[in-house]
Structures are given as structure tokens and as C-alpha cells.
Design a protein around this motif. Structure first.
Motif, short mmCIF file in Angstrom:
data_model
loop_
_atom_site.label_atom_id
_atom_site.label_comp_id
_atom_site.label_asym_id
_atom_site.label_seq_id
_atom_site.Cartn_x
_atom_site.Cartn_y
_atom_site.Cartn_z
N VAL B 13 0.86 -1.19 0.00
CA VAL B 13 0.00 0.00 0.00
C VAL B 13 0.88 1.23 0.00
O VAL B 13 2.02 1.19 0.51
N GLN B 14 0.38 2.30 -0.56
CA GLN B 14 1.12 3.56 -0.56
C GLN B 14 1.13 4.16 0.86
O GLN B 14 0.17 4.02 1.62
N GLU B 15 2.21 4.82 1.16
CA GLU B 15 2.34 5.51 2.44
C GLU B 15 1.16 6.46 2.62
O GLU B 15 0.71 7.11 1.67
N SER B 74 -14.08 -13.95 12.50
CA SER B 74 -13.25 -13.10 11.67
C SER B 74 -12.61 -12.01 12.52
O SER B 74 -13.25 -11.48 13.44
N PHE B 75 -11.36 -11.67 12.22
CA PHE B 75 -10.62 -10.72 13.05
C PHE B 75 -9.64 -9.98 12.15
O PHE B 75 -8.49 -10.37 12.01
N SER B 76 -10.08 -8.90 11.54
CA SER B 76 -9.23 -8.18 10.60
C SER B 76 -8.56 -6.99 11.29
O SER B 76 -9.08 -6.43 12.25
N LEU B 77 -7.41 -6.61 10.76
CA LEU B 77 -6.63 -5.49 11.29
C LEU B 77 -6.62 -4.36 10.27
O LEU B 77 -6.28 -4.58 9.11
N LYS B 78 -6.99 -3.16 10.71
CA LYS B 78 -6.94 -1.99 9.85
C LYS B 78 -5.83 -1.07 10.33
O LYS B 78 -5.76 -0.72 11.52
N ILE B 79 -4.98 -0.70 9.39
CA ILE B 79 -3.90 0.24 9.68
C ILE B 79 -4.22 1.52 8.93
O ILE B 79 -4.29 1.52 7.69
N SER B 80 -4.42 2.59 9.65
CA SER B 80 -4.72 3.89 9.04
C SER B 80 -3.45 4.72 8.92
O SER B 80 -2.51 4.55 9.71
N ASP B 81 -3.43 5.62 7.93
CA ASP B 81 -2.28 6.51 7.76
C ASP B 81 -0.97 5.71 7.82
O ASP B 81 -0.10 5.97 8.65
N SER B 82 -0.87 4.72 6.97
CA SER B 82 0.26 3.80 7.04
C SER B 82 1.61 4.53 6.89
O SER B 82 1.72 5.53 6.18
N GLN B 83 2.59 4.00 7.63
CA GLN B 83 3.92 4.60 7.65
C GLN B 83 4.95 3.57 7.21
O GLN B 83 4.72 2.37 7.28
N LEU B 84 6.11 4.08 6.75
CA LEU B 84 7.15 3.17 6.25
C LEU B 84 7.55 2.16 7.33
O LEU B 84 7.87 1.01 7.02
N GLY B 85 7.50 2.56 8.58
CA GLY B 85 7.86 1.68 9.67
C GLY B 85 6.87 0.56 9.91
O GLY B 85 7.13 -0.35 10.70
N ASP B 86 5.74 0.61 9.23
CA ASP B 86 4.75 -0.48 9.35
C ASP B 86 5.12 -1.67 8.48
O ASP B 86 4.50 -2.73 8.58
N THR B 87 6.11 -1.51 7.61
CA THR B 87 6.55 -2.62 6.77
C THR B 87 7.06 -3.76 7.64
O THR B 87 7.98 -3.58 8.44
N ALA B 88 6.45 -4.93 7.51
CA ALA B 88 6.79 -6.08 8.36
C ALA B 88 5.89 -7.25 7.99
O ALA B 88 4.98 -7.13 7.17
N MET B 89 6.16 -8.39 8.63
CA MET B 89 5.21 -9.52 8.61
C MET B 89 4.22 -9.30 9.74
O MET B 89 4.59 -8.89 10.84
N TYR B 90 2.97 -9.59 9.45
CA TYR B 90 1.92 -9.47 10.47
C TYR B 90 1.29 -10.83 10.68
O TYR B 90 0.85 -11.48 9.73
N PHE B 91 1.22 -11.23 11.94
CA PHE B 91 0.66 -12.52 12.29
C PHE B 91 -0.58 -12.34 13.17
O PHE B 91 -0.54 -11.59 14.15
N CYS B 92 -1.62 -13.04 12.80
CA CYS B 92 -2.81 -13.13 13.62
C CYS B 92 -2.65 -14.35 14.53
O CYS B 92 -2.10 -15.37 14.10
N ALA B 93 -3.09 -14.24 15.77
CA ALA B 93 -2.92 -15.36 16.70
C ALA B 93 -4.13 -15.49 17.62
O ALA B 93 -4.74 -14.49 18.00
N HIS B 94 -4.43 -16.73 17.96
CA HIS B 94 -5.48 -17.06 18.92
C HIS B 94 -4.82 -17.45 20.24
O HIS B 94 -3.85 -18.22 20.25
#
Lengths: 116, 115
Positions: B13-15, B74-94
Motif C-alpha cells: 500500500v502507498q504511504e 473473523s478478526f481483521s486489522l486496519k492500519i490507518s495513515d500507514s507509515q514506512l515503519g509499518d513494513t513487516a510480517m503481520y501474524f494473527c494469533a489465537h
């Protein structure tokens, strides 16, 4: 507050050799976890300790993996003998414990193991 | 046994834009926890946000929020105003609320923020 400490950060060994990883959890945390994270996958629990007792080791390959937490503080995970498929990142995590207010697990930076 | 599924291996996604990461899970427990963890190249798993299943209100942490649909699991994650530092792997966990409290992770989504 110091985080979860792990060593070494990297290790390269030949197959059939042995290797050991060390973890020191956050002070006062009763629960300690070892996870295996193979490249491209999510972490998978290998073993969980509550103080110095094993709570869950159902996914630990016991013919080659062993772990101990003798004094209920730091822990060692050993692989002997190593296989190529053991190449992974080994993550240690800790949490306050089941009788404390529910909180997240805190992770160390992991040890990247390469078996050649 | 619990299972967690993340169907988006990679996203970009664009910054400054907003992005939503998807996660579905299966559990027989009535009370449990759900987490989103971030794993940058340093490998250390960092908690982003936590949701307790008995709470109807969706959790928020600054630019991060979740859409928790318990009936749909269902459990979705929304990231608003994304920043370069958000670049990473994201894991959902129970996380189980009973017994051993172990975490069951999904396979992760690699998120890239484009400058």
C-alpha cells in the motif's frame, strides 16, 4: 524492564551435530514458551513451561529435541542430532502466568538456526 | 484444536493510505483472546493489538484497529495513515483463556508500505 534475552542470535551446524539455545525470560514471568518458526510460516509452539514444570510439549519431537527450565527461570532448548528440516528461527517468549491478569506473551529476538 | 488462517500472503500500500489485513479462526472455546503481532526483519514479535472475545467493542490502538466478528470468526486489522515503519510480517494469533494459554499463529501477511 529488560526483555526476553536469547542467545546465540545465529548458529550454523552440520546435520547430525547437536546445538543448544538459551533463553532468559522477563523477571518474574512464570510461563516460558519455545516456538519454532520455519521460513514462510507462523511460529509453532514446541514446549511451554509453568515455573519449572512442563505444561505442553505435545509438538516437541522428543526423539531429538529436549528442553529444561530447572530453576524456573532461564531455559535451554537442545537438538541432538540435528536434521536439515530443523533449520528455522527458534523464538522464546514469556508471560506472567495463568493466575495473573491475562496479558500478551513477550518475545525475544530469536535464534536463526541453519543446518547444512 | 484452534486454527488461524491468513489468506493474504503479501500486500502493499502507498504511504499514508489505509490497509486491512484479514484473519479467520476456528475454535471451540467460548472465551479466548485474539492478537495481531508484527515481526520486522529483526525477528522480534511485537504485539500490535489485542481483543478479548467477550468484549463486543472493537479494540483500537492509535492507528491500528480491529473488526472483530465473533459469529463469523473473523478478526481483521486496519492500519490507518500507514507509515514506512509499518513494513513487516503481520501474524494473527489465537490465545486460549484456559489452561496453558498457548498462542496459535496464522501463516502471516507480508505488508510493504511504498514511499
Amino acid at each position: 524492564e529488560a526483555g526476553v534475552a536469547q542467545s546465540p542470535r545465529y548458529k550454523i551446524i552440520e546435520k547430525r551435530q547437536s546445538v543448544a539455545f538459551w533463553c532468559n525470560p522477563i523477571s518474574g514471568h512464570a510461563t516460558l514458551y519455545w516456538y519454532q518458526q520455519i521460513l514462510g510460516q507462523g511460529p509453532k509452539l514446541l514446549i511451554q513451561f509453568q515455573n519449572n514444570g512442563v505444561v505442553d510439549d505435545s509438538q516437541l519431537p522428543k526423539d531429538r529435541f529436549s528442553a529444561e527450565r530447572l530453576k524456573g527461570v532461564d531455559s535451554t532448548l537442545k537438538i541432538q542430532p540435528a536434521k536439515l528440516e530443523d533449520s528455522a528461527v527458534y523464538l522464546c517468549a514469556s508471560s506472567p502466568g495463568a493466575n495473573r491478569r491475562k496479558t500478551e506473551a513477550f518475545f525475544g529476538q530469536g535464534t536463526r538456526l541453519t543446518v547444512v | 484444536a484452534q486454527t488461524v488462517t491468513q489468506s493474504q500472503p503479501e500486500m502493499s500500500v502507498q504511504e499514508a493510505e489505509t490497509v486491512t489485513l484479514s484473519c479467520t479462526y476456528d475454535t471451540s472455546e467460548s472465551n479466548y483472546y485474539l492478537f495481531w503481532y508484527k515481526q520486522p526483519p529483526s525477528r522480534q514479535m511485537i504485539l500490535v493489538i489485542r481483543q478479548e472475545a467477550y468484549k463486543q467493542q472493537n479494540a483500537t490502538e492509535n492507528r491500528f484497529s480491529v473488526n472483530f466478528q465473533k459469529a463469523a470468526k473473523s478478526f481483521s486489522l486496519k492500519i490507518s495513515d500507514s507509515q514506512l515503519g509499518d513494513t513487516a510480517m503481520y501474524f494473527c494469533a489465537h490465545g486460549s483463556n484456559f489452561g496453558n494459554e498457548k498462542l496459535t499463529f496464522g501463516t502471516g501477511t507480508r505488508l510493504t508500505i511504498i514511499p
